[in-house]
Structures are given as C-alpha cells and as structure tokens.
Design a protein around this motif. Sequence first.
Motif, PDB file in Angstrom:
ATOM      1  N   CYS A   1      66.333  69.406  12.011  1.00  0.00           N
ATOM      2  CA  CYS A   1      64.936  69.830  11.824  1.00  0.00           C
ATOM      3  C   CYS A   1      63.999  68.997  12.686  1.00  0.00           C
ATOM      4  CB  CYS A   1      64.544  69.704  10.357  1.00  0.00           C
ATOM      5  SG  CYS A   1      65.362  70.871   9.244  1.00  0.00           S
ATOM      6  N   ILE A   2      64.192  67.681  12.656  1.00  0.00           N
ATOM      7  CA  ILE A   2      63.336  66.794  13.439  1.00  0.00           C
ATOM      8  C   ILE A   2      63.553  67.026  14.933  1.00  0.00           C
ATOM      9  CG2 ILE A   2      62.901  64.380  14.008  1.00  0.00           C
ATOM     10  CD1 ILE A   2      63.546  63.720  11.083  1.00  0.00           C
ATOM     11  N   LEU A  34      62.825  66.467   3.932  1.00  0.00           N
ATOM     12  CA  LEU A  34      63.442  66.850   5.213  1.00  0.00           C
ATOM     13  C   LEU A  34      63.087  68.284   5.589  1.00  0.00           C
ATOM     14  CD1 LEU A  34      66.967  65.240   4.728  1.00  0.00           C
ATOM     15  CD2 LEU A  34      65.340  64.627   6.526  1.00  0.00           C
ATOM     16  N   THR A  55      65.723  65.608   0.251  1.00  0.00           N
ATOM     17  CA  THR A  55      66.060  66.902   0.852  1.00  0.00           C
ATOM     18  C   THR A  55      64.803  67.749   1.017  1.00  0.00           C
ATOM     19  OG1 THR A  55      68.289  66.876  -0.068  1.00  0.00           O
ATOM     20  CG2 THR A  55      67.398  69.016   0.571  1.00  0.00           C
ATOM     21  N   GLN A  60      59.631  69.063   6.955  1.00  0.00           N
ATOM     22  CA  GLN A  60      59.399  68.632   8.326  1.00  0.00           C
ATOM     23  C   GLN A  60      59.447  69.773   9.342  1.00  0.00           C
ATOM     24  OE1 GLN A  60      58.460  65.647   9.705  1.00  0.00           O
ATOM     25  NE2 GLN A  60      58.087  65.095   7.584  1.00  0.00           N
ATOM     26  N   ILE A 108      71.020  72.126   5.572  1.00  0.00           N
ATOM     27  CA  ILE A 108      70.533  71.453   4.366  1.00  0.00           C
ATOM     28  C   ILE A 108      70.773  72.329   3.146  1.00  0.00           C
ATOM     29  CG2 ILE A 108      68.478  70.624   3.163  1.00  0.00           C
ATOM     30  CD1 ILE A 108      67.348  69.802   5.876  1.00  0.00           C
ATOM     31  N   GLY A 139      68.626  67.498   8.355  1.00  0.00           N
ATOM     32  CA  GLY A 139      67.305  66.918   8.567  1.00  0.00           C
ATOM     33  C   GLY A 139      67.114  66.437   9.990  1.00  0.00           C
ATOM     34  N   PRO A 185      60.744  61.434   5.383  1.00  0.00           N
ATOM     35  CA  PRO A 185      61.951  61.768   4.618  1.00  0.00           C
ATOM     36  C   PRO A 185      62.872  60.573   4.391  1.00  0.00           C
ATOM     37  CG  PRO A 185      61.564  63.412   6.316  1.00  0.00           C
ATOM     38  CD  PRO A 185      60.637  62.278   6.595  1.00  0.00           C
ATOM     39  N   PHE A 188      71.344  65.033   5.615  1.00  0.00           N
ATOM     40  CA  PHE A 188      70.753  64.209   6.662  1.00  0.00           C
ATOM     41  C   PHE A 188      71.050  64.783   8.049  1.00  0.00           C
ATOM     42  CE2 PHE A 188      70.878  60.988   3.246  1.00  0.00           C
ATOM     43  CZ  PHE A 188      69.551  60.574   3.304  1.00  0.00           C
TER      44      PHE A 188
END
Length: 300
Positions: A288-289, A110, A107, A113, A149, A285, A262, A282
């Motif tokens: 975020c990406i 992530l 976490t 990032q 998250i 995450g 991550p 996830f």
Amino acid sequence: MTTTINPAPAETTPIWKPLVACGITLVLWASAFVGIRHLGDTVPPGSLSLGRLLVMVAALGVYLALKGGFRLPTRKEWPLIALGGASWLGVYNLALNESERRIDAATAALIVQVGPIVVALLAGLVLKETIHKWILIGTGVGFAGVVVIGRASANGDTGDWIGVALSVVAALTFAVGVLTQKKLLPSMSALLLTFWYAVAGLVICLPWSFELATTLPDISVGNLGWIVYLGLFPSALAFVTWAYALSHSDAGKFAQSTFLVPFITALMAWLVLDEVPPALAFVGGAMCIAGVLITRRRPR
C-alpha cells in the motif's frame, strides 16, 4: 489523517520545533487507532463517533474563540464543507469504528494509507488533473496490497473481509475530504475549516444521539476518558500540531512521514492491547505504501 495547508516557512523557527510537532501528531494519530480498537467491544460505532466529535467541536470552538479567526462559511463554501465534513469526519469515523471491531488496529491503519491513492484518482476524475501511468501503476500496487491484507486478516483470528472493506470506505471518505479541503483552503484557514468539517460530521452522527444517551450510563469511567481523549488529542490537538509543523517547514517531507502511523500503531497495540497483526498484513501494508509512493512519481 493528512491535512494539507499552504506552507509559510518561518526562517526564525528552529527546525526542532516543527519536528517535535510532527512527532506529536503521528503518535496521537496512531493512538487513535488503538483507542478505537480498545473501545470496540463496549461502545457502539455510532455512539463513539458522536461522542468523539462532540468533544472535538467543543475543543476547536473554544480554541477559535480564544485565538480569533472565527467566521461563518459563505454560501459558496457551505456545499463543500457539508460534503467534506460529512465524508471525512462523519462517514469516516463510523466506518473506521465498525471496521476496528472486526480487524486489529494496525491492519486498519495500514489499509487507510491507500487514501492518497484515491485522492490522486479522484483529482483526475473530478478536478481534471492528469492521470498519468504512475498513478495507474501505483493504484494497482496499492489495492493489491489491500487484497493481501484482507486475505491475511480473513484467514487469521483477528478479522474478516467486512472489516477490511470498511477500512477501504474510510480511505475513500478521507479522499473526498482532502479534495474538498483543497478547494476551500485558499479562502479559509485550516483550523477554521477543520472546525466546520467537524460540525458537519457531528450532524451526520446525530441519529445516534439516543443510542449515546442510553449507552453512557454503562460506559466505565476509564472508557469515557478514552472517548474524551480521542476527541481532544488525536482530533483537536493533533490537528493544531500538524498545521504548525506544515506551516513552519517542508510540507512534502512531513506529509510522507504519515507512513509511520501504521507502524507506531502496531507498536502501541502490542504494548496496550497485546495485539499483533498477521505477518502477511505487513507485506500488504508495504505494498500500500509503495503504491502511494509510485503515484507521486512524475512522467518525464
């Protein structure tokens, strides 16, 4: 974290060599999150930061002494080194170490990032680079992912909102380090710059010297080995392999590969710590990406 240098492709270098160097870097960076999480219950954040940076400075100093290229920064370089090193390797380590006492390793990886998103925003505000619509959209998506998250971690058994906020602080300080690095790299090698950043970060962590001295006798040999590992491999060695990879191939493609960190972290944490982040983490995450990728789009 991602380090940017001016690439100088070498035509005679087989492509598998920078690929292997990149893979080594990603695995080592992912292992750092696992190592920090493992040490969280036994080594205080300040002591861990100081111990890790002591090893990193010693390792890079020896490497520079053997390879050559060592020099003192100029009067103009010192302020940027002090700011970048204190932020990226000082406050970053302190914030991340405390964060991983509260949330799981994957976490934290992530959330960190979102750093490139902050870089894009600060580049517009500080360096007067253009802040176009894709940066704003990507920022919204990325930080919405942080909220997802945070909710997943706060509602689970593995963390809380303070841990999430501290990982965001780590991402912010990473961004400051990258921007100062961008100003310094034209006149200073990436290896030398990282050494002086580590020295600046070490100075920030010196107030925890007494704590480290009193904590050391209670640290097991195994955990002491983890501290040495964090300073030697994910910090010093991973930087050298990353610089090699970027200097011998396409920097942009390799920089995007850091999104794998991550997920490598999650696999390692599952194998080493028997720890799995909440499923919703996830999803956040991935947001975020996606936000980072959106910020890299360019308007027509």
